[in-house]
Design a protein around this motif. Structure first.
Motif, PDB file in Angstrom:
ATOM      1  N   TRP A 101      56.937  37.452  37.661  1.00 55.01           N
ATOM      2  CA  TRP A 101      55.665  36.801  37.971  1.00 55.01           C
ATOM      3  C   TRP A 101      54.871  37.605  38.990  1.00 55.01           C
ATOM      4  CZ3 TRP A 101      53.176  33.333  35.294  1.00 55.01           C
ATOM      5  CH2 TRP A 101      53.896  32.515  34.418  1.00 55.01           C
ATOM      6  N   LEU A 102      55.561  38.297  39.887  1.00 57.05           N
ATOM      7  CA  LEU A 102      54.855  39.111  40.874  1.00 57.05           C
ATOM      8  C   LEU A 102      54.013  40.183  40.194  1.00 57.05           C
ATOM      9  CD1 LEU A 102      54.472  39.741  43.920  1.00 57.05           C
ATOM     10  CD2 LEU A 102      56.370  41.376  43.708  1.00 57.05           C
ATOM     11  N   VAL A 103      54.551  40.797  39.156  1.00 56.15           N
ATOM     12  CA  VAL A 103      53.806  41.833  38.436  1.00 56.15           C
ATOM     13  C   VAL A 103      52.705  41.202  37.584  1.00 56.15           C
ATOM     14  CG1 VAL A 103      53.992  43.796  36.870  1.00 56.15           C
ATOM     15  CG2 VAL A 103      55.877  43.268  38.420  1.00 56.15           C
ATOM     16  N   ARG A 104      52.980  40.036  36.993  1.00 60.14           N
ATOM     17  CA  ARG A 104      51.948  39.364  36.195  1.00 60.14           C
ATOM     18  C   ARG A 104      50.715  39.056  37.043  1.00 60.14           C
ATOM     19  NH1 ARG A 104      55.897  35.027  33.024  1.00 60.14           N
ATOM     20  NH2 ARG A 104      56.841  36.552  31.598  1.00 60.14           N
ATOM     21  N   MET A 105      50.944  38.627  38.285  1.00 61.67           N
ATOM     22  CA  MET A 105      49.805  38.326  39.143  1.00 61.67           C
ATOM     23  C   MET A 105      49.052  39.601  39.526  1.00 61.67           C
ATOM     24  SD  MET A 105      51.173  35.135  41.474  1.00 61.67           S
ATOM     25  CE  MET A 105      52.841  35.719  41.749  1.00 61.67           C
ATOM     26  N   GLN A 106      49.767  40.706  39.647  1.00 64.56           N
ATOM     27  CA  GLN A 106      49.081  41.979  39.892  1.00 64.56           C
ATOM     28  C   GLN A 106      48.221  42.380  38.699  1.00 64.56           C
ATOM     29  OE1 GLN A 106      51.554  45.169  41.875  1.00 64.56           O
ATOM     30  NE2 GLN A 106      53.149  43.607  41.647  1.00 64.56           N
ATOM     31  N   ILE A 107      48.667  42.092  37.485  1.00 65.86           N
ATOM     32  CA  ILE A 107      47.879  42.408  36.287  1.00 65.86           C
ATOM     33  C   ILE A 107      46.554  41.671  36.319  1.00 65.86           C
ATOM     34  CG2 ILE A 107      47.768  42.046  33.788  1.00 65.86           C
ATOM     35  CD1 ILE A 107      50.747  42.722  33.679  1.00 65.86           C
ATOM     36  N   VAL A 108      46.602  40.375  36.641  1.00 68.02           N
ATOM     37  CA  VAL A 108      45.365  39.590  36.722  1.00 68.02           C
ATOM     38  C   VAL A 108      44.460  40.137  37.816  1.00 68.02           C
ATOM     39  CG1 VAL A 108      44.428  37.303  37.215  1.00 68.02           C
ATOM     40  CG2 VAL A 108      46.478  37.521  35.806  1.00 68.02           C
TER      41      VAL A 108
END
Length: 479
Positions: free
Chosen positions: A229-236
C-alpha cells in the motif's frame, strides 16, 4: 474577571481559519493544474496520429542524443537498465554510464555482459568536476554506442558533469541507472527539439513506478498495481503531483522541475551554465531554475516543456524509512533552490517563473508540510479551548482531506481515460482506495519528513544522500 487566556483562544481561532483557507487554496491549485493537464492531454491525443515520430525515426536530420546514466552501487539492476537503453527506438544515440565510485559489483556486471575494453580517452574539462576519472571503457561489439566511465565518488551531480564532458551529441538525456524507458521515449521527448530546435532548451518526461510490473528483457510488459500500500499511495502521488502538476505548469509556461530520472537538455546550454551544481542536493531541479535564470537575464527566447507520454519506469521505496530519506532530500533540495535563486522571486524581469511559478513553490510546496503539521495541533487545540465547533471541524476536514481525495481520484481517472495504463479493473480499484488512504496518515508522515528536510537546509546541516536498496527489475513480478 478577565480571561487571561483570551488572547490564546483568539490566536488559535485565527490560525485555524488561516489553515482552512490555505488548504482550500492548495487543493484548488491542484485542481486547476489538473484541468490544464486535461486540456493538454486532449490536445496531445488529437495529435498522436499525426505526430510524425516515424518520420523523425527515419530522418537523417534527427539530432543524435547522448544518454547519461550515473550509477552508484546499482549492481542489482544496472544490466537490464542498460539493455533497455540500448534497445530504444532511435536512429542515433550513445549511452554513457558513469560508475561513480561503486563499491558493489556494478562495473563487474557491466564488464561481463557487454565485454568492456579500456580505451585511452581524455575527459575534457568543459564542465567542472571533482572526482578523478579512473578509466574509460567501451563495449567491444558497439564501441560507439556504449561508454562506461569509472571515477572516484563525487556524487550524482559530479558524475553527470563527467558524462556531459564525454558526450558527443547536441542533445543530452539524463536518466537514472535504476530506470527503464519505453521503446519510443527518446523519439517522443526529442520531438519538441525537432519542432523548435532554436528555442527549446529542455524537455521533461513522465516518471512512473515500476514496482509490481513485469519487466522482461528491459521492457515493462505488464503494468500492475504493486502489493504494498505504501507504493500504491506513491503511484497516486506521482500521478497528481508529477504527471498532472508538471503538465499543467508546462502549459502555463512555468515549468521549473524536470526529474533527474528522465529529462533532455541542449548540450551547449548545459556547458554554458556550468553543468550540474555541486552545492545542492536537488541538482536536477536547480539546473532547470538556473537555465531559466540564465536565459531570462540575457533576454533570449527559450522554452522548457513537459511531454506527458514518454515514460521512464523507476523503482519506488518500499519501506517508510527509505521513503523518508528520499522525501527529506527532495524537500531539502527545494529549500536550497529557493535560497540560491531567491533573487528571482517576484521580479518581473523573470516573467512567469519569477512572478508565478517560484512564489507558488514557496507558498504551496515548501511551506505546505509546516502548515500540514500545524493543522494536526491547531484543530484539536481549537476544539479543546472551544474556539471552533464540530461544524467547523467537519468543514476543515472536508477542505483539507476530502477535497484532496477528490483531486487525487480525479487525477487517477484522468490518467486512465487518457492513457489507460492499468487495464485491469482490480488495479484501478486499488488505485482509488490508495487515493483515499493517501490523505489519512501517509500525507501527514510525509509532511514530517519534508519539514525535516527543509529544516536541515535552513540549518546548513551536512548533506547526506543516503542509500536506497534496489530489488532490481529482474526480480519484479506481477501480482
Amino acid at each position: 474577571m478577565v480571561d487571561d487566556w483570551g488572547w490564546v483562544r483568539t490566536v488559535i481561532g485565527i490560525a485555524d481559519v488561516f489553515v482552512f483557507v490555505y488548504f482550500v487554496a492548495l487543493n484548488s491549485s491542484y485542481l486547476g493544474l489538473l484541468l490544464l493537464a486535461a486540456a493538454e492531454f486532449h490536445r496531445y491525443l488529437r495529435r498522436v496520429p499525426f505526430n510524425g515520430l516515424e518520420d523523425l525515426f527515419r530522418s537523417p536530420l534527427t539530432m543524435p542524443v547522448s544518454v547519461l546514466m550515473p550509477a552508484h552501487n546499482e549492481g542489482a539492476g544496472i544490466v537490464p537498465a542498460v539493455q533497455a537503453m540500448m534497445a530504444l527506438r532511435y536512429p542515433r544515440f550513445e549511452i554513457v554510464v558513469i560508475d561513480d565510485g561503486s563499491t558493489d559489483d556494478t562495473f563487474d556486471r557491466l564488464e561481463r555482459e557487454f565485454d568492456l575494453v579500456a580505451v585511452p580517452r581524455v575527459v575534457p574539462g568543459e564542465v567542472p568536476f571533482r572526482g578523478a576519472v579512473i578509466s574509460v571503457h567501451v563495449a567491444r561489439a558497439n564501441p560507439d554506442s556504449l561508454i562506461v566511465v569509472r571515477k572516484v565518488n563525487g556524487g550524482k551531480a559530479d558524475a553527470l558533469n563527467v558524462g556531459i564532458n564525454l558526450s558527443r551529441h547536441p542533445l543530452v538525456c539524463m536518466a537514472d541507472a535504476d530506470s527503464v524507458l519505453d521503446p519510443e521515449a527518446l523519439l517522443s521527448v526529442t520531438k519538441p527539439f525537432a519542432d523548435d530546435p532554436l528555442e527549446t532548451a529542455a524537455v521533461g518526461g513522465v516518471v512512473r513506478i515500476a514496482n509490481g510490473c513485469a519487466v522482461v528483457g528491459g521492457r515493462v510488459v505488464d503494468v500492475r498495481m504493486p502489493r504494498q500500500w505504501l507504493v500504491r499511495m506513491q503511484i497516486v502521488e506521482y500521478l497528481r503531483a508529477f504527471l498532472m502538476g508538471r503538465t499543467g505548469w508546462s502549459r502555463l509556461g512555468g515549468l521549473v522541475v524536470i526529474s533527474g530520472a528522465f529529462g533532455m537538455f541542449r548540450r551547449d546550454l548545459l556547458a554554458e551554465v556550468g553543468g550540474m551544481a555541486h552545492d545542492t542536493i536537488g541538482e536536477d531541479a536547480e539546473l532547470v531554475v538556473r537555465l531559466h535564470h540564465h536565459l531570462r537575464e540575457r533576454g533570449r527566447p527559450y522554452r522548457v516543456t513537459f511531454v506527458a507520454e514518454p515514460v521512464s519506469w523507476s523503482e519506488a521505496p518500499v519501506s517508510l524509512r527509505v521513503l523518508g530519506r528520499q522525501r527529506s532530500r527532495w524537500h531539502r533540495g527545494l529549500a536550497e533552490i529557493v535560497r540560491i535563486h531567491r533573487g528571482m522571486l517576484l521580479r518581473p524581469r523573470y516573467g512567469r517563473i519569477g512572478m508565478v511559478a517560484l512564489p507558488y513553490y514557496v507558498l504551496f510546496e515548501l511551506l505546505a508540510p509546516f502548515v500540514e503539521l500545524s493543522a494536526l495541533i491547531l484543530l484539536p487545540a481549537g476544539l479543546l479551548v472551544d474556539v471552533i465547533d464540530l461544524g467547523f471541524a467537519w468543514r476543515f476536514a472536508l477542505a483539507a482531506y476530502g477535497y484532496g481525495m477528490l483531486v487525487s481520484m480525479s487525477a487517477l481517472l484522468l490518467e486512465e481515460v487518457s492513457f489507460h495504463r492499468y487495464p485491469r479493473w482490480g488495479d484501478l480499484g486499488r488505485g482509488f482506495l490508495a487515493a483515499i488512504f493517501e490523505n489519512v496518515g501517509y500525507r501527514q508522515v510525509l509532511a514530517y519528513f519534508q519539514a525535516r528536510g527543509a529544516w536541515q537546509a535552513w540549518r546548513n546541516k551536512k548533506q547526506v544522500w543516503g542509500a536506497m536498496p534496489r530489488q532490481g527489475f529482474d526480480t519484479v513480478r506481477p501480482l
